[in-house]
Design a protein around this motif. Structure first.
Motif, PDB file in Angstrom:
ATOM      1  N   ARG A 192      -9.482  -7.535  -4.634  1.00 53.09           N
ATOM      2  CA  ARG A 192      -8.666  -8.073  -6.116  1.00 53.09           C
ATOM      3  C   ARG A 192      -8.065  -9.420  -5.846  1.00 53.09           C
ATOM      4  N   PHE A 237      -5.103 -12.674  -6.261  1.00 50.86           N
ATOM      5  CA  PHE A 237      -4.109 -12.781  -5.774  1.00 50.86           C
ATOM      6  C   PHE A 237      -2.794 -12.728  -6.160  1.00 50.86           C
ATOM      7  N   LYS A 248       6.263  -5.264  -6.235  1.00 52.87           N
ATOM      8  CA  LYS A 248       6.783  -3.814  -6.421  1.00 52.87           C
ATOM      9  C   LYS A 248       7.116  -2.995  -5.594  1.00 52.87           C
ATOM     10  N   GLU A 249       6.287  -2.953  -4.298  1.00 52.66           N
ATOM     11  CA  GLU A 249       6.465  -2.217  -3.517  1.00 52.66           C
ATOM     12  C   GLU A 249       7.577  -2.129  -2.941  1.00 52.66           C
ATOM     13  N   THR A 250       7.521  -3.966  -2.564  1.00 49.60           N
ATOM     14  CA  THR A 250       8.660  -3.891  -1.348  1.00 49.60           C
ATOM     15  C   THR A 250       9.922  -4.327  -1.937  1.00 49.60           C
ATOM     16  N   PRO A 277      10.553  -0.198  -5.003  1.00 49.78           N
ATOM     17  CA  PRO A 277       9.945   1.263  -4.925  1.00 49.78           C
ATOM     18  C   PRO A 277      10.087   2.545  -5.508  1.00 49.78           C
ATOM     19  N   ASP A 278      11.002   2.533  -6.104  1.00 47.22           N
ATOM     20  CA  ASP A 278      11.593   3.930  -6.753  1.00 47.22           C
ATOM     21  C   ASP A 278      11.211   3.771  -8.138  1.00 47.22           C
ATOM     22  N   ASP A 279       9.978   2.826  -8.316  1.00 46.79           N
ATOM     23  CA  ASP A 279       9.616   1.873 -10.164  1.00 46.79           C
ATOM     24  C   ASP A 279      11.477   2.306 -10.953  1.00 46.79           C
ATOM     25  N   HIS A 328      10.783   3.276 -14.897  1.00 46.01           N
ATOM     26  CA  HIS A 328      10.254   4.091 -15.701  1.00 46.01           C
ATOM     27  C   HIS A 328       9.829   5.018 -16.258  1.00 46.01           C
ATOM     28  N   ILE A 375      16.687  -3.004   1.524  1.00 45.30           N
ATOM     29  CA  ILE A 375      15.611  -2.755   2.824  1.00 45.30           C
ATOM     30  C   ILE A 375      16.469  -3.499   4.181  1.00 45.30           C
ATOM     31  N   ASP A 426      18.165  -0.643   4.756  1.00 43.19           N
ATOM     32  CA  ASP A 426      17.628   0.315   5.824  1.00 43.19           C
ATOM     33  C   ASP A 426      17.559   0.404   7.476  1.00 43.19           C
ATOM     34  N   THR A 448      -3.712  -0.005   7.616  1.00 37.87           N
ATOM     35  CA  THR A 448      -3.361  -0.045   6.382  1.00 37.87           C
ATOM     36  C   THR A 448      -3.470  -2.000   6.101  1.00 37.87           C
ATOM     37  N   SER A 449      -2.990  -2.309   6.821  1.00 35.35           N
ATOM     38  CA  SER A 449      -3.678  -3.388   6.821  1.00 35.35           C
ATOM     39  C   SER A 449      -3.794  -4.312   7.580  1.00 35.35           C
ATOM     40  N   LEU A 461      -8.650   0.120   1.825  1.00 33.88           N
ATOM     41  CA  LEU A 461      -9.143  -0.591   0.748  1.00 33.88           C
ATOM     42  C   LEU A 461      -8.441  -2.539   0.849  1.00 33.88           C
TER      43      LEU A 461
END
Lengths: 631, 631
Positions: A17, A19, A28-30, A33-35, A38, A177, A180, A551-552, A582
């Motif tokens: 993918r 950059f 978006k994930e950081t 995360p709760d979108d 939507h 975050i 958290d 995962t990475s 991925l």
């Protein structure tokens, strides 16, 4: 010669993918995360605007649907929490060394703001003991409250403003975050430690009276003991009730503080207690909150104290407010948006600092009472706010007779409920490291200072988090006979290794902080395996790395994989990768390491890899025997 | 009714390991990942003692096997690195603002100590530019070198002592893990930034001569440009050579500094340069290292500077020394024990600080020359040491004619080689975040200060590490048709979801810092899935969480799993766990959460879980139809 058996399951080597795509996905994930949008996505523009307004200002969502039936519940809950807000407001203001009336002011404006912007239905707004004490401790470092009350008070308001700004900024930047990182264990220890120092402080205050007159002493200590016993009794009952989930009896605990205050007031009034040396709250002027904008103090000489107090108190009050909101939402299967809550709590503190309020959040105890009293929406905060307004306008002077010992008793009773032995024991039993984190906060706060205790605990939690990633678990997989499953040989002792193969499952991201460890660990697995198998005569020929759990990977991690490959190759072992995910496969392709590892050494399943390896072994054996035959 | 089909693959619910076992296992993984005593384990006691001595003092291992053939190689390599050590020693001492003779002393004692304790065969001991500058920068903050050289020098020795103590302590406590947090990207950026400021400093020094006499100016600037051009040429060649792996030509770069110094000396001597205003090194006294124990200065007034300089320099020099040792060991398929290296480097700095040496480590450039010159053991360091001793005893005065511009040229040529454009470009191309970490160090060092630049970069790397764990990747699994494999639907677009099931694979440990995220993310998966499937009419009935990638979980994480279960249950979805690993399953059992989740909801494979769920669906359908029939 037959074709290689690996043709069935193919690893997908689609182009990595871009950059931009990755950055967007990661951001978006950081941050989202709760979108949160939507619901808006597929609406026409006019609806989007309405939905957007409803999203940012939740009152637009629930007020139009509000009805009389809901109001009945909220009215009851609101009055109940107001009866708690008055004594607690006065008490905690005393903890913060500020005039008691500020505590009452703080339950008038902030709840109104929260009702507009807050997304929790059960959160009851109010002042909290821990932050009151924390602000006092930090600002007392600069200015002595008894020496210069106006300056001290202005710094408290300034600290509140900074708290509000920090909270709103965190919410707008979607940095929930950060909150958290204050774990339950830290909060448990911090609350317990705070409770201990507050109790000691109160006891010291009570016993400190001894030096005035002997007469007063007896009266006050007796009263103190009397009140304490009563209160401790209440608290115990309260605590056990809440745990046994018998919400009917919570009324006892809900009205106890108010009863204490009223009984105390009546006693003080009729016994003319102030003449006998029993200290009372003193003059409380009628009238609602005056403006305090002109009091905000940004003098560079003092500014460091309110900034420090504001930032630390902001984090703690957010952690408390959001955690309690979430807990009750989960009971009702609703959802709380942490970032929206931050903005609401932040705004109420900003407006609070303009209207003579100090730091407020959603306290554990008050929210629990609100919930048990049956509140349905944030309207209960509005009801409480109206009750407080009426109190301020008409009843405030009545409370001026409240004896200080009653307040101490209220504070202590609330504090004893905050020491959560059961939770600490549970932590001890189930997770020793979490227990250490909890104890670091508890003893740090008790013996050093509130901010240092908190930082110690958070630091320990971060070290643990870093250890998790610096020492990722690896395990050896074996075949569980008759199932075709490859599982951890330690967990499933009937799983057996396969001759000639060493199958390792790696966990967690591979990157600079753990790549040396991963390399050493894999080489150690090979060494151990060799020393075991050497007697049986079958050498390892293939090292299979199951990467499904990774995962990475970063550049250093990729280099480490290549190093491992080189190292094992020198020992005559071939490295095979199985099921790279991925992110990992993309990084291998971008760095062109996949060309070194070769695509023929990457498989989708362990079975495929083993089949292919055996096939290649057979081929080479075949060639060997052919060569022998030719020779 | 047939029995449930799940009987084949059984999850192992053996009693959790005891706290002691776990602690021992975790401590071992954290501190002894390479199992250093594996060779000793099965030996008799007498052999154990010998092996132990050989382990801690590697010279016992290689010296008995040493022979003349090896010596030939080491002699050549040792003389080569000595010819590098003389000009570099003088130059870097100048960078650290200390008398040049200290630089020569520093290549005499420490290499001897390293030869005894060090485990790397290729590491060449010497002073390094970055740490020289760093120590100077921090100690100059307290004491001006030109004002009070004896005090300044004593603080430099004290800083060296602290470095040695920190390094030895880290090694003994087996905290190599701390050095792991200095990533390649950080080091690349740090070296580049240091090179830039050192070059600017040298240029400023060269051009600063302008203010003395115009005549000198032309001579020196021309000389500087001449030398620079020559040197830059050498460096370029050197860098490209090293990359192209043509070790034959490395001699050019290895002897270039020595040639520069000798040419400079001859020029200065015969042209009587000092009379024309060209500055020379000045008097260098004969004789080997005097003791400096009496110079160590623990005056509380100054102590903070040497401590700070010592600790930071210790970490950087360890990172450099260990990284370079490892790189060359990997080329030769040998292994380096990072903790043992720390002890060796630490001891050589402790002894160094007693014998008028300042901070030494294994510099990149010198070690590369040593390797290319064909060194076989640490004996090359001994040879270098003897060469240095002879130089100090007989030749030192000759070098007093070295012009300072030659030193500047040597420093700049070495520095330009440290700016690794290619690596930076590689980082930019393959990992933008790693590139940012590198640039933070580069620009931080260039524009702010060396320590702040380093901390910025390490901080950024830590944030990245924490983000890895705060936002673990989750993915939806689908069945790749005709294979029975469940894989990420994003990675394998031909993998299809199964009607009624949502299969999610979680990655990385679940614990306080990411549990809110994990919960939100899972609920969002369900929401997204529902909005997709609602049109097709098949609702999700089961949520399968594949936990194979989760290596551990803490209390908060366990609570989160229970919360997720409650949340999805309220939506009519059943939560199923698949393949929990040992640590996770143990924690679920210890906390008794497994009783809430029920053992019937935990499966070893996705297929088993799906089969069992379909079976239970059928049963309930069956019961429904039976009930209907009865009605």
């Amino acid at each position: 010669m037959t074709s290689s058996p690996q043709s069935l399951h193919r690893v997908n080597y689609a182009a990595p993918r871009s950059f931009g795509t990755l950055l967007k996905a990661n951001l978006k994930e950081t941050l989202f995360p709760d979108d949160p949008f939507h619901e808006i996505k597929n609406e026409p523009i006019s609806r989007r605007f309405l939905k957007g307004a409803q999203y940012f200002v939740p009152i637009f969502e629930w007020l139009p649907k509000y009805n009389f039936k809901l109001l009945k519940y909220d009215l009851l809950a609101g009055i109940t929490i107001a009866s708690l807000a008055i004594p607690q407001g006065i008490s905690y203001a005393k903890l913060a060394n500020i005039p008691p009336i500020i505590g009452l002011y703080s339950s008038f404006v902030p709840p109104l703001i929260y009702a507009v912007f807050g997304s929790s239905k059960h959160l009851a707004v109010g002042t909290v003991a821990a932050c009151s004490l924390l602000i006092a401790a930090i600002i007392e470092g600069k200015v002595n409250a008894s020496d210069n009350m106006p300056l001290y008070l202005s710094l408290v308001f300034t600290a509140t403003l900074f708290s509000g700004l920090v909270q709103t900024a965190l919410g707008l930047l979607r940095l929930g975050i950060l909150v958290d990182f204050l774990s339950h264990s830290t909060i448990t220890g911090f609350m317990g430690g705070t409770a201990i120092i507050i109790c000691l402080q109160q006891l010291k205050g009570m016993l400190g009276l001894k030096h005035f007159t002997t007469h007063t002493d007896v009266v006050s200590v007796l009263r103190a003991i009397f009140h304490n016993r009563k209160e401790i009794m209440y608290t115990r009952k309260n605590a056990s009730l809440q745990k046994n989930k018998k919400p009917k009896l919570f009324w006892v605990s809900a009205i106890a503080p108010m009863v204490t205050v009223i009984v105390g007031c009546l006693f003080a009034y009729f016994a003319h207690a102030e003449k006998h040396g029993i200290q009372i709250v003193g003059h409380l002027s009628k009238g609602i909150n005056p403006s305090s904008i002109h009091l905000l103090n940004f003098d560079p000489k003092y500014i460091s104290a309110p900034i420090k107090a504001g930032v630390i108190a902001a984090m703690i009050s957010l952690a408390e407010g959001i955690a309690i909101g979430r807990s009750f939402a989960i009971i009702r299967n609703e959802q709380i948006d942490g970032n929206k809550e931050m903005i609401a709590i932040g705004l109420m503190n900003i407006f609070g600092s303009f209207t003579s309020c100090y730091l407020t959040t959603g306290p554990f105890s008050k929210t629990a009472v609100n919930f048990n009293a049956g509140c349905k929406t944030a309207m209960s905060n509005v009801v409480m706010s109206i009750c407080m307004m009426l109190t301020l306008l008409f009843l405030a002077p009545l409370f001026s007779y409240t004896p200080l010992v009653s307040l101490s008793a209220i504070i202590m009773s609330a504090m004893l409920g905050l020491i959560d032995y059961d939770k600490a024991y549970h932590l001890f039993k189930t997770d020793k490291f979490d227990f250490c984190i909890c104890m670091a906060a508890f003893f740090g706060v008790s013996f050093i200072s509130m901010d240092i205790g908190l930082m110690l605990s958070v630091g320990l939690a971060l070290i643990r988090a870093l250890l998790y990633i610096a020492r990722p678990a690896t395990c050896k997989l074996g075949l569980i006979s008759e199932t075709g499953l490859y599982r951890d040989v330690e967990q499933y002792p009937d799983a057996n290794g396969i001759a000639g193969f060493l199958i390792l499952k790696l966990g967690s991201p591979i990157y600079f902080a753990n790549c040396n460890y991963v390399r050493e660990r894999i080489l150690r697995w090979i060494r151990d395996e060799r020393s075991h198998t050497i007697s049986k005569g079958n050498e390892i020929e293939f090292l299979l790395l199951e990467l499904g759990g990774i995962t990475s990977i970063d550049i250093t991690g990729v280099e480490t994989l290549l190093e491992i490959r080189r190292c094992v190759q020198a020992k005559g072992i071939k490295m095979i990768l199985v099921n790279p995910r991925l992110g990992v496969l993309e990084k291998l392709m971008v760095t062109e390491s996949i060309d070194t590892i070769t695509k023929e050494s990457v498989f989708l399943t362990i079975e495929d890899a083993i089949d292919a390896c055996r096939f290649s072994l057979k081929c080479s054996d075949h060639i060997k025997t052919e060569n022998l035959a030719i020779v």
